[in-house]
Scaffold this motif. Structure first.
Motif, mmCIF file in Angstrom:
data_model
loop_
_atom_site.group_PDB
_atom_site.id
_atom_site.type_symbol
_atom_site.label_atom_id
_atom_site.label_comp_id
_atom_site.label_asym_id
_atom_site.label_seq_id
_atom_site.Cartn_x
_atom_site.Cartn_y
_atom_site.Cartn_z
ATOM 1 N N SER A 1 0.463 -0.951 -0.307
ATOM 2 C CA SER A 1 0.142 0.041 0.048
ATOM 3 C C SER A 1 0.971 0.930 -0.354
ATOM 4 O O SER A 1 0.436 2.568 -0.207
ATOM 5 C CB SER A 1 -1.210 0.086 1.160
ATOM 6 O OG SER A 1 -0.193 0.289 2.414
ATOM 7 N N VAL A 2 2.275 1.011 0.518
ATOM 8 C CA VAL A 2 3.097 2.065 1.028
ATOM 9 C C VAL A 2 3.087 2.579 -1.241
ATOM 10 O O VAL A 2 3.773 4.090 -1.543
ATOM 11 C CB VAL A 2 4.290 1.660 1.604
ATOM 12 C CG1 VAL A 2 5.365 3.280 1.017
ATOM 13 C CG2 VAL A 2 3.582 1.740 2.726
ATOM 14 N N ASN A 3 3.885 1.306 -1.527
ATOM 15 C CA ASN A 3 4.181 1.848 -2.926
ATOM 16 C C ASN A 3 2.434 2.396 -3.711
ATOM 17 O O ASN A 3 2.736 3.586 -4.929
ATOM 18 C CB ASN A 3 3.916 0.098 -3.791
ATOM 19 C CG ASN A 3 5.532 -0.611 -3.549
ATOM 20 O OD1 ASN A 3 6.357 1.085 -2.878
ATOM 21 N ND2 ASN A 3 5.798 -1.284 -3.560
ATOM 22 N N TYR B 1 11.288 8.035 3.246
ATOM 23 C CA TYR B 1 12.740 7.094 2.599
ATOM 24 C C TYR B 1 12.464 6.995 1.378
ATOM 25 O O TYR B 1 13.847 7.191 1.187
ATOM 26 C CB TYR B 1 12.868 6.233 4.168
ATOM 27 C CG TYR B 1 13.983 6.874 4.997
ATOM 28 C CD1 TYR B 1 14.903 8.037 5.027
ATOM 29 C CD2 TYR B 1 12.749 7.045 6.394
ATOM 30 C CE1 TYR B 1 15.238 8.281 6.256
ATOM 31 C CE2 TYR B 1 13.420 7.427 7.505
ATOM 32 C CZ TYR B 1 14.685 8.292 7.375
ATOM 33 O OH TYR B 1 15.397 8.882 8.568
ATOM 34 N N GLN B 2 11.560 6.121 1.339
ATOM 35 C CA GLN B 2 11.835 5.558 -0.742
ATOM 36 C C GLN B 2 12.115 6.519 -1.320
ATOM 37 O O GLN B 2 12.313 6.794 -2.260
ATOM 38 C CB GLN B 2 9.904 5.202 -0.581
ATOM 39 C CG GLN B 2 10.232 3.756 0.376
ATOM 40 C CD GLN B 2 9.635 2.733 -1.078
ATOM 41 O OE1 GLN B 2 9.229 2.949 -1.548
ATOM 42 N NE2 GLN B 2 8.852 1.357 -0.108
ATOM 43 N N ILE B 3 11.144 7.557 -1.308
ATOM 44 C CA ILE B 3 11.280 9.054 -1.864
ATOM 45 C C ILE B 3 12.616 9.451 -2.034
ATOM 46 O O ILE B 3 12.645 9.816 -2.920
ATOM 47 C CB ILE B 3 10.163 9.911 -1.357
ATOM 48 C CG1 ILE B 3 8.575 9.598 -2.030
ATOM 49 C CG2 ILE B 3 10.005 11.485 -2.814
ATOM 50 C CD1 ILE B 3 7.921 10.433 -1.828
ATOM 51 N N ARG B 4 12.866 9.645 -0.679
ATOM 52 C CA ARG B 4 14.136 10.743 -0.391
ATOM 53 C C ARG B 4 15.233 10.220 -1.285
ATOM 54 O O ARG B 4 16.616 10.632 -2.022
ATOM 55 C CB ARG B 4 14.057 10.513 0.941
ATOM 56 C CG ARG B 4 15.794 11.508 1.284
ATOM 57 C CD ARG B 4 16.088 12.007 3.122
ATOM 58 N NE ARG B 4 17.692 12.251 2.951
ATOM 59 C CZ ARG B 4 18.082 11.359 3.880
ATOM 60 N NH1 ARG B 4 17.824 10.571 5.132
ATOM 61 N NH2 ARG B 4 19.543 11.720 3.731
ATOM 62 N N SER B 5 15.350 8.662 -1.012
ATOM 63 C CA SER B 5 16.489 8.029 -1.913
ATOM 64 C C SER B 5 16.029 8.149 -3.432
ATOM 65 O O SER B 5 17.550 7.354 -3.985
ATOM 66 C CB SER B 5 16.262 6.575 -1.266
ATOM 67 O OG SER B 5 15.026 6.096 -1.458
#
Ligand code: ATP
Ligand code: MG
Length: 878
Positions: A753-755, A791-795
């Motif tokens: 769901s995060v994705n 964190y996913q977006i930042r990376s």
């Protein structure tokens, strides 16, 4: 002359005067509510002076281990700072129980000191009682005349003393009488010329000291304060053995005698601090040498350091030694335990318990030292913090209350607190501290306050015959009674000519029941022992105490208690079989409902060990061993029968030996006729209560049945909840594994769901001021989801600002993330944005330039907060 020879000479001297030499009683006192530790040689003979016991021999002498650290005699604070007071010391004594009196006592004292040991008479002084008008007691002329015959120059040698120094009393009431002390002047001749010794007697001079006190017991003090003559008069003398050694060995300090020298050398070897170099080290060396003895002897006597009563006193003594080692000698690691072998070497001949207990004593001291050093370390940190706080508040006084808390709760020594404060140019509110201390003392005094009236004698007897081993009912007469007020509550104490009631002792609680006669019926709510006196406690007095009563013990309770008592013996036996012979009983409590058994052992018992013990005990129950009881067995014989030695027996005691199968114990308690009666024994807990001491609790018979049924009921309930017909364990295992696979799928779903969210949000991204701006409110229960997302977006992105909010459990969460390049190149800061918008959700937050979060109580404000963030970026000059 070596200490050992001197002690021997004392015994031989009094032996030649018709005395029987008896062993020292244990230093830890049992069965005396007024005394924790033996503090004088006479303690073990108290019952004789009180008339409760007849003496086995009329002339007796010995060396008694004494401890003076609490109550009437407390020398603790002196020890180490002076050279002649110890916590634990040996008191040499000779006694006459209604036999010889002042003449022999004084003549023999003189003969021993002057003629046998060669102390020059011009170094001796004798004091006598000057008399007291208030008590109507004349000057002790008898003693005066006897001393007059001894000294060549009696005028300059005999000194009159007041009630404080020369009248001895056992307590507020009871036996008492004048005493006559012998003092020795061991100063150098030059000094002796300057000031006459008699001016220094009883003035605290370290080289003019009392060595022997001869007490002449001739009165009994009643509760109204009046003295009456005793029918038979006694002599009770006490001479400090260490002080005598000092005098005879020509030393100026007890610590320079051979009694202490080997131990002090060992401390110096370990710490690298020699004796005699400076006062600071010397005090510590004396404290440690002294306290090592006190603590080792009490552990050998069965009293371990603990958190209350006698155990706490011992713990405090040991801590005092640790503290002097730490403060004065810089010892931050445990080391006192390493001195135990040297002590055992020095004193083991006279006191073999030190040899046999050596390893256990060392181990217990080691654990205590380790724990207290940690406390010291923690306390030091606390104090440092307090000092910083005081500085901030621009204060330089630490409150007495805080210091007292540190002292009382954490055992942090007050002088150390003061020292550290001084080093920081601060000080302690000493008055406040002392007030707290006094309050605490007053509280405990009030708790202990007891007022007892005089005994009213109804009939004369020779003590109380105990008929309770055979009977649970008997016809009895009251021999004496008195009323007692404890904490303002009145009760009444009755003594019978004979009794079926068992008085609390050996861990077994006292019997309860009734006494009746005609219409009168009085409840006996407890039975206790004071020394050898069996006291029945009732709420009121019978209207006629002179008649015969039927005394009836509550039989059901007694049987339940007997079950538990016999079970403790079986458990003791099984513990030794399963764990080994190092297991020794350290205490027990036997009540009708449950039993408690404390024993020495160093690690937690495994499940297997516990079940082996329980199985062995229950097997002995089923084998239905009949009790075999022998009374009047001399101690040595009992030991050869295999009985495990118990502490607390005194000279002249014969013991009762209780056998069930292979279990053999010295015990005065009430037991079942055969083990089958116990039905079943169930251990309900096992755990540590002190360093090296563990406790087992168990239930028997009906109580065990209740306990097992309760457990089975819980199991049934679980089974019915599980709706399982097969094995409960399998069902629960199945549930657990289902649960963990469910958890895993949830985590997977959350990640998915995060994705999804990510895709969704990114698709709605705006370009503001050339920055990719992603924002929105998402639905999630977990703040972690927000962070994962960030964190996913930042990376994976550049030139991006993310601002998201979520609501969970009525609370609002916001997160701001800024990609690293924007933080670095454009100076954007997530914390600044969070600070600006957090107000909208009624909250606050913070973080780092690239990631900041806020929580608040107002979810309704999330959308306006997000709006504000967008405006912030629009306004931002890039
Ligand atoms: P002091 O006044 O020296 O403290 P005391 O009056 O308390 O002595 P007693 O109670 O009469 O002494 O005890 C008898 C003897 O035991 C004393 O004469 C002394 O030799 C010795 N003694 C008393 N207290 C101690 C102690 N703390 N350490 C070593 N010996 C002691
Ligand atoms: Mg004293």
């Amino acid at each position: 002359m070596k200490a050992q020879e001197l002690r021997q000479l004392f015994f031989e001297f009094f032996s030649s005067k018709g005395h029987v030499i008896v062993p020292s009683a244990p230093m830890v006192v049992k069965n005396d509510p007024t005394l924790m530790f033996t503090n004088a040689g006479m303690n073990q003979f108290k019952d004789i002076f009180l008339g409760n016991n007849q003496p086995v021999n009329k002339r007796v002498a010995n060396s008694q281990k004494c401890l003076r650290v609490s109550g009437k005699h407390n020398d603790l604070e002196e020890v180490g700072h002076d050279t002649y007071h110890h916590t634990m010391f040996e008191m040499l004594g000779n006694w006459s129980f209604g036999d010889y009196f002042k003449k022999e006592a004084i003549e023999w004292g003189w003969e021993l000191l002057v003629k046998r040991l060669g102390i020059p008479e011009d170094r001796l002084y004798a004091t006598i009682f000057e008399g007291s008008r208030e008590d109507n007691v004349p000057r002790d002329n008898e003693a005066f005349e006897l001393w007059q015959k001894c000294f060549t120059n009696p005028e300059s040698r005999i000194i009159e003393g007041s009630k404080k120094d020369n009248f001895w009393e056992m307590g507020e009431t009871g036996p008492c009488g004048p005493c006559s002390e012998i003092h020795v002047d061991i100063r150098d001749d030059e000094e002796r010329k300057k000031i006459p010794g008699r001016d220094l007697v009883n003035k605290g001079h370290p080289h003019v000291i009392e060595i022997w006190n001869l007490v002449f017991i001739q009165y009994n003090r009643k509760s109204d304060g009046v003295l009456e003559q005793l029918p038979s008069k006694h002599v009770d003398t006490g001479m400090g053995f260490e002080r005598l050694c000092m005098v005879i060995q020509g030393k100026k300090s007890n610590y320079e005698t051979d009694i202490f020298q080997s131990v002090i050398k060992e401390i110096s070897a370990i710490t690298g601090k020699p004796y005699g170099a400076n006062e600071k080290w010397d005090v510590a060396l004396r404290v440690i040498a002294d306290h090592l003895r006190a603590v080792s002897f009490s552990i050998a006597d069965g009293q371990l350091p603990s958190n209350n009563k006698a155990g706490y006193v011992i713990r405090r003594i040991l801590r005092r030694a640790v503290r002097y080692g730490y403060n004065n000698l810089g010892m931050e690691e445990p080391f006192i335990y390493r001195l135990v072998p040297a002590l055992a070497q020095a004193m083991g001949n006279q006191y073999p318990e030190l040899q046999t207990g050596r390893d256990q004593i060392a181990r217990i001291i080691f654990e205590e030292e380790t724990a207290f050093l940690k406390t010291l370390g923690k306390g030091l940190k606390m104090i440092e913090k307090m000092i910083v706080d005081l500085r901030k508040e621009k204060k330089n006084i630490l409150s007495g209350k805080t210091a007292f808390e540190m002292y009382d709760t954490f055992g942090f020594p007050i002088d150390l607190t003061q020292l550290i404060l001084r080093e920081n140019d601060m000080h302690l509110d000493l008055k406040g501290f002392e007030d707290e201390m006094k309050n605490q003392k007053d509280r405990s005094r009030e708790d202990a306050a007891t007022e007892a009236a005089d005994w009213i004698i109804v009939m004369e007897t020779d003590g109380t015959e105990f008929t309770g081993y055979e009977k649970s009912e008997d016809d009895v007469r009251i021999t004496k009674y008195r009323t007692v007020k404890i904490k303002g509550k009145e009760s009444c104490q009755l003594v019978f000519n004979k009794t079926p009631f068992y008085a609390e002792s050996g861990g077994q609680v006292g019997d309860t029941g009734i006494i009746t006669s005609g219409n009168e019926r009085i409840d006996i709510i407890d039975t206790v022992k004071e020394n050898n006196l069996v006291i029945h406690i009732a709420r009121r007095l019978p209207s006629d105490p002179t008649i015969i009563f039927r005394a009836v013990v509550d039989l059901e309770k007694r049987q339940m208690t007997a079950n538990n008592h016999t079970a403790t013996h079986l458990i003791h036996f099984a513990l030794r079989s399963v764990l080994g012979n190092h297991v020794e009983q350290k205490g027990s409590l036997v009540t009708p409902d449950r039993l408690r058994f404390d024993f020495s052992h160093f690690s937690k018992l495994s499940k297997e060990e516990l079940s082996r013990i329980e199985e062995m005990v229950n097997k002995m129950v089923r084998e239905d061993h009949r009790s075999k009881i022998a009374v009047g067995v001399p101690m040595e014989k009992a030991k050869s029968m295999g009985a495990m030695a118990l502490f607390g027996e005194k000279y002249g005691d014969t013991v009762r030996v209780v056998e069930f199968g292979k279990s053999v114990e010295l015990c005065g308690g009430i037991h079942v006729e055969s083990t089958g009666r116990i039905g079943i024994v169930k251990i309900v807990s096992e755990g540590a209560i002190a360093a090296g001491v563990r406790r087992i609790e168990a239930v028997t018979a009906g109580k065990a049945e209740e306990y097992i049924n309760e457990k089975l009921k819980t199991l049934d309930e679980v089974a019915s909840l599980l709706k399982s017909s097969g094995s409960i364990t399998e069902s629960v295992e199945k549930l657990l594994s289902e649960n963990s696979s469910l958890k895993k799928s949830i985590e997977k779903l959350q990640a998915q769901s995060v994705n999804e969210l990510l895709k969704d949000l990114t698709s709605k991204a705006l370009i503001i001021n050339n920055i990719k701006y992603i924002s929105g409110q998402i639905e999630t229960d977990s703040a972690d989801v927000l962070k994962n997302l960030a964190y996913q977006i930042r990376s994976s992105s550049e030139n991006t600002v993310l601002v998201i909010g979520s609501e969970s459990g009525g609370k609002a969460n916001i997160l701001v993330m800024i990609s690293d390049d924007l933080v670095k190149d454009k100076n954007l800061n997530a914390v600044a944005i969070i600070k600006e918008i957090a107000g909208d959700i009624n909250g606050g937050g913070g973080g780092q330039p690239f990631l900041a979060t806020a929580g608040g109580k107002n979810p309704a404000g999330i959308s306006s907060a997000l709006k504000k963030a967008e405006q912030y970026i629009r306004r931002y000059e890039v």
